[in-house]
Motif scaffolding. Structure first.
Motif, short mmCIF file in Angstrom:
data_model
loop_
_atom_site.label_atom_id
_atom_site.label_comp_id
_atom_site.label_asym_id
_atom_site.label_seq_id
_atom_site.Cartn_x
_atom_site.Cartn_y
_atom_site.Cartn_z
N VAL A 36 45.95 35.79 32.49
CA VAL A 36 45.54 35.55 33.88
C VAL A 36 44.43 34.52 33.86
CG1 VAL A 36 44.56 36.64 35.93
CG2 VAL A 36 46.10 37.94 34.46
N LYS B 292 40.69 35.34 38.41
CA LYS B 292 40.88 36.77 38.63
C LYS B 292 42.31 37.10 38.97
CE LYS B 292 36.66 39.09 39.22
NZ LYS B 292 35.48 38.30 39.49
N ARG B 293 43.05 36.13 39.51
CA ARG B 293 44.35 36.47 40.07
C ARG B 293 45.51 35.65 39.55
NH1 ARG B 293 44.43 35.39 45.82
NH2 ARG B 293 42.80 33.92 45.35
N TRP B 294 45.24 34.46 39.05
CA TRP B 294 46.35 33.56 38.76
C TRP B 294 47.09 34.01 37.50
CZ3 TRP B 294 48.74 30.22 41.78
CH2 TRP B 294 49.84 29.56 41.20
#
Ligand SMILES: Nc1ncnc2c1ncn2[C@@H]1O[C@H](COP(=O)(O)OP(=O)(O)O)[C@@H](O)[C@H]1O
Ligand SMILES: [Mg+2]
Length: 231
Positions: A12, A15-17
Motif C-alpha cells: 500500500v 494510507k490507502r493506495w
C-alpha cells in the motif's frame, strides 16, 4: 527450491493506495518470466519489492534465500549482489565511459584492479561492446546503452536479473537485440523477470507470463508453446 517466492503479498502506498494485493507465485532458478500489465498495474512496485527497495505491507517474500520481510539493512547489499537490475532509462553514469560504468560497480566492492579489468573486458565482450568501451553514454545508441547497463548488472554473476521495461525506449531492431541478449544470459542459467506492457514482444516467445491488473495477479500462463523465434 524456488528462487523467488511470494505469498499473499500486499503493498500500500500512503494510507490507502493499494499498489499490490494478494500476490502469490514463485519463480524457479533459471526461469524466464514476463511480467505484464498496463501502466499502473504494479509491475515496478513488484520488482522494487524483490530488490528490497520497498517493503511489503503484508505477506511473505523470499528471494535467493533471503526472507525480505525480515531482512536487516546490512544484509541488503548481499541480496543485491545476487540480483542484477536494468531499467527503461538505463541509469548509466553520464560522466563515465561504458568501460568505467561497468568497472565502477566492481570498484565500489573493492576488487583488485587486475580482476576489475579482466571482468569488465569480459562483460563488455559478452554484450558485444568492447569496441565502444571508451564511449560515453551520450555517444551510444539506446540499444548500446542498455547493453552497457546489462554488462553492469552482471558484474556479480547474479542468479536473478530483473528488467523493468528494458526495451521501452528502444526501436524494434534494438528491442530484438536486447531480448536476444537476455535470452542468451538466461540460457547461461540466470533467471530473468522482465516487466513489459508490450504484448507483441511477449506473444513471440514461449515463456511464462505473469499478468497484473490493478495490483492483482490475474494470470499465470505460457504463451506460444514451443518457443518463438526472432526474425
Ligand atoms: N512511490 C509511490 N507513491 C504512491 N503511489 C505510487 C508510488 N509508486 C507507485 N505508485 C502507484 O502504484 C501503482 C502501481 O505503480 P507501478 O508499480 O509503477 O506500476 P507499473 O510499473 O505497472 O506501471 C500506480 O497506481 C502508481 O501510481
Ligand atoms: Mg513501471
Amino acid at each position: 527450491m524456488a528462487l523467488v517466492e511470494l505469498k499473499d503479498v500486499g503493498k500500500v502506498y500512503g494510507k490507502r493506495w493499494v499498489a499490490l494485493a494478494d500476490i502469490t507465485f514463485s519463480v524457479d532458478e533459471g526461469e524466464f518470466v514476463f511480467l505484464v500489465g498496463p501502466s499502473g498495474a504494479g509491475k515496478t512496485t513488484l520488482l522494487k519489492l524483490l530488490l528490497a527497495q520497498e517493503k511489503p505491507d503484508s505477506g511473505q517474500i523470499r528471494v535467493a534465500g533471503f526472507d525480505l520481510t525480515k531482512i536487516k539493512k546490512e544484509q541488503i547489499p548481499l541480496l543485491r549482489r545476487k540480483i542484477g537490475a536494468i531499467f527503461q532509462d538505463f541509469k548509466l553514469l553520464p560522466d563515465m565511459t561504458a568501460w568505467e560504468n561497468v568497472a565502477f560497480a566492481l570498484r565500489v566492492c573493492g576488487y583488485p584492479r587486475k580482476l576489475i579489468k579482466s571482468r569488465t573486458d569480459e562483460l563488455l565482450a559478452l554484450v558485444g561492446l568492447l569496441h565502444k568501451a571508451k564511449s560515453y553514454p551520450n555517444e551510444l545508441s539506446g540499444g548500446e546503452q542498455q547493453r552497457v547497463a546489462i554488462a553492469r548488472a552482471l558484474v556479480h554473476s547474479p542468479v536473478l536479473l530483473l528488467a523493468d521495461e528494458p526495451t521501452g525506449n528502444l526501436d524494434p531492431h534494438s528491442t530484438d537485440e536486447i531480448i536476444q541478449l537476455l535470452l542468451d544470459i538466461n540460457r547461461q542459467g540466470t533467471a530473468v523477470i522482465m516487466a513489459t506492457h508490450d504484448m507483441e514482444i511477449v506473444e513471440r516467445f514461449g515463456f511464462r507470463v505473469l499478468e497484473l491488473a490493478d495490483g492483482y495477479l490475474v494470470g499465470d500462463r505460457k504463451t506460444n508453446i514451443g518457443g518463438g523465434n526472432l526474425s
